[in-house]
Every structure is written in structure tokens, then in C-alpha cells.
Design a protein around this motif. Sequence first.
Motif, PDB file in Angstrom:
ATOM      1  N   LYS A  30       0.810  -1.221   0.000  1.00  4.74           N
ATOM      2  CA  LYS A  30       0.000   0.000   0.000  1.00  4.74           C
ATOM      3  C   LYS A  30       0.841   1.269   0.000  1.00  4.74           C
ATOM      4  N   SER A  31       1.898   1.282   0.786  1.00  6.04           N
ATOM      5  CA  SER A  31       2.666   2.513   0.930  1.00  6.04           C
ATOM      6  C   SER A  31       3.941   2.551   0.099  1.00  6.04           C
ATOM      7  N   GLY A  32       4.297   1.425  -0.518  1.00 12.57           N
ATOM      8  CA  GLY A  32       5.535   1.410  -1.269  1.00 12.57           C
ATOM      9  C   GLY A  32       5.456   0.875  -2.670  1.00 12.57           C
ATOM     10  N   LEU A  33       4.425   0.082  -2.968  1.00  9.26           N
ATOM     11  CA  LEU A  33       4.349  -0.560  -4.281  1.00  9.26           C
ATOM     12  C   LEU A  33       2.988  -0.381  -4.926  1.00  9.26           C
ATOM     13  N   ALA A  34       2.276   0.681  -4.557  1.00  9.91           N
ATOM     14  CA  ALA A  34       1.029   1.072  -5.214  1.00  9.91           C
ATOM     15  C   ALA A  34      -0.111   0.079  -5.070  1.00  9.91           C
ATOM     16  N   VAL A  47      -6.949   0.774   8.561  1.00 11.93           N
ATOM     17  CA  VAL A  47      -5.812   1.306   9.324  1.00 11.93           C
ATOM     18  C   VAL A  47      -4.670   1.670   8.385  1.00 11.93           C
ATOM     19  N   MET A  48      -4.375   0.784   7.435  1.00 15.74           N
ATOM     20  CA  MET A  48      -3.303   1.036   6.472  1.00 15.74           C
ATOM     21  C   MET A  48      -3.608   2.261   5.611  1.00 15.74           C
ATOM     22  N   ASP A  49      -4.858   2.390   5.167  1.00 16.67           N
ATOM     23  CA  ASP A  49      -5.250   3.527   4.328  1.00 16.67           C
ATOM     24  C   ASP A  49      -5.030   4.847   5.054  1.00 16.67           C
ATOM     25  N   ILE A  50      -5.486   4.914   6.299  1.00 21.51           N
ATOM     26  CA  ILE A  50      -5.357   6.157   7.071  1.00 21.51           C
ATOM     27  C   ILE A  50      -3.893   6.530   7.251  1.00 21.51           C
ATOM     28  N   GLY A  83      -0.315   8.459  -3.239  1.00 17.31           N
ATOM     29  CA  GLY A  83      -1.283   9.283  -2.520  1.00 17.31           C
ATOM     30  C   GLY A  83      -2.687   9.138  -3.069  1.00 17.31           C
ATOM     31  N   GLN A  84      -2.818   9.158  -4.395  1.00 17.50           N
ATOM     32  CA  GLN A  84      -4.139   9.015  -5.007  1.00 17.50           C
ATOM     33  C   GLN A  84      -4.720   7.630  -4.738  1.00 17.50           C
ATOM     34  N   ALA A  85      -3.878   6.611  -4.815  1.00  9.55           N
ATOM     35  CA  ALA A  85      -4.347   5.255  -4.536  1.00  9.55           C
ATOM     36  C   ALA A  85      -4.829   5.140  -3.088  1.00  9.55           C
ATOM     37  N   ALA A  86      -4.123   5.791  -2.166  1.00 11.63           N
ATOM     38  CA  ALA A  86      -4.504   5.740  -0.752  1.00 11.63           C
ATOM     39  C   ALA A  86      -5.879   6.368  -0.527  1.00 11.63           C
ATOM     40  N   ILE A  87      -6.129   7.525  -1.143  1.00  9.72           N
ATOM     41  CA  ILE A  87      -7.431   8.184  -1.018  1.00  9.72           C
ATOM     42  C   ILE A  87      -8.524   7.310  -1.617  1.00  9.72           C
ATOM     43  N   LEU A 139       0.685  -1.659  10.591  1.00  5.00           N
ATOM     44  CA  LEU A 139       1.450  -0.410  10.668  1.00  5.00           C
ATOM     45  C   LEU A 139       2.919  -0.639  10.332  1.00  5.00           C
ATOM     46  N   LEU A 140       3.453  -1.781  10.745  1.00  4.95           N
ATOM     47  CA  LEU A 140       4.833  -2.119  10.407  1.00  4.95           C
ATOM     48  C   LEU A 140       5.001  -2.231   8.901  1.00  4.95           C
ATOM     49  N   GLY A 141       4.051  -2.885   8.231  1.00  2.00           N
ATOM     50  CA  GLY A 141       4.118  -3.026   6.781  1.00  2.00           C
ATOM     51  C   GLY A 141       4.096  -1.691   6.074  1.00  2.00           C
ATOM     52  N   VAL A 142       3.225  -0.781   6.513  1.00  2.00           N
ATOM     53  CA  VAL A 142       3.149   0.552   5.906  1.00  2.00           C
ATOM     54  C   VAL A 142       4.460   1.299   6.098  1.00  2.00           C
TER      55      VAL A 142
END
Length: 243
Positions: free
Chosen positions: A23-27, A57-60, A167-171, A206-209
Motif C-alpha cells: 500500500k505505501s511502497g508498491l502502489a 488502518v493502512m489507508d489512514i 497518494g491518489q491510490a490511498a485516497i 502499521l509495520l508493513g506501511v
Amino acid sequence: MLSSDPLFWLLAIVGVIFTGISKSGLAGGAGVVAVPLLALVISVPEAAALMLPLLLVMDIRTISLYHHAIKSYRSITTITVAGLIGVAFAGSAMGSLDTNSLQLILAILCISFALWNQLSPLLAKLPGSAMIWGTLAGITSTLLHAGGPPISIYFLAQQLEKQQWLGQAAIFFAVLNFSKLIPYTLNNQWTEELLLTSVLLIPFALLGVSLGYRIQKLISQDNFMHMCRAMLLISGVSLLVKL
């Protein structure tokens, strides 16, 4: 009981950490592996219900890391609306849709796009491509938590800068995942044990993010695109293996 099965915890921890990294590193494209992993020891609906609170939780957390990179929220309005349409459709048909056929189609699209670079400009010119991929992402995300590959296909065609993409993917997925609480609740997907297990897995989410955020800083834009294609390929193969 889930808590008494060491294999469950091993697969859950690996799947959750990898999803956070994705989610936070590979889209997000590799996040599809979590449900197939968990489905080795629990049912697909249980695996999906277990993952949803963790995805929120990951998205936020991911939004907090990348919100500054989003230059315009208008650019994701159409795909987000399309995604919500997909969630509504899949939610209303949950339990009756042929998820195997859906998995097969999505797997073929992922593998084809990952291996054929020339598809990118073609997809970019598709009429209504945002509606097509957004709706498909909403459907696959609701049923399988596999919305990453369709959106990766769309974003690859748009040639977005790395952090803007993330960022767009997260939203996009935050909106979808919060909306998925409605069909999951209406279809009685939750159990007390699943919710408690989700809470216990939050530190790994949270560790993964955190790991994903660090990883993306070490990757150039070109390498990021190559890795996204690799994640699409892995996602497609994972979906085929799960059939």
C-alpha cells in the motif's frame, strides 16, 4: 479457534505485512496476496472480513504519509465514483456472484498488462477508462480485496509520478474500504473472533506501511514502474493459483 492455529498466524502476519508494504511502497498491486494466503486456512469471506479493518488502518496511515503529494483531488473523482458504483454492485450481489470467473478475468488482465508494455498507451486512450477500471476495482475490492491491480492498470496508463500515484491510490481505497463496511455488515460478515484477531494484527499492518514508505524512497521512478508491473504479474499469478 484461529488463535490456536500457528499456521494461521504465520500466514496472517506475512500477508498483513506484505499488504502494508504494498500500500505505501508498491502502489497496492501486491496487496492481493493476503486473501489467497489466508484462504489456505479459513474461508474467503472470513479472510476478506478479517482484512477489512486492517486495510482501513493502512489507508489512514498511508494518506498521512502521502497527502502532500496529491496536487488535485479532482483527478481521482471519477475513478472514486466508479469505485463506489462497483462496491454497491458487488455488495448487492455478494454471495451470488461467480468469484472464480471474476478472479480469472482479473488474473488474465494483470498478467497481460504486466508483460505487454504497449498496452499502456492503448488503455490511456480507452473511452471512459476511469469508469471502467474504477468500477472493476470496486467490484474486485469488495469481493476479494483485489482492487489494486485494476487501479494499477489505470494509473500506469496515466504515467503518474511515484508519490502522487501512492497518494491518489490511498485516497481511492480509503473511500472504498470505508464504504465496504456497509455491505459487509448487511451480509453478516463479522464475528467477534475475526474483529479481535484484526485488532491483534494492527501492529503488523502499521509495520508493513512503515516498511513500504522506506522502500519507496530507495526506488527511482523507472524502477518503481518496473516493480509495479512485477507486482501486477505476481497478483495475476496469485489469483490464478487461488482458482
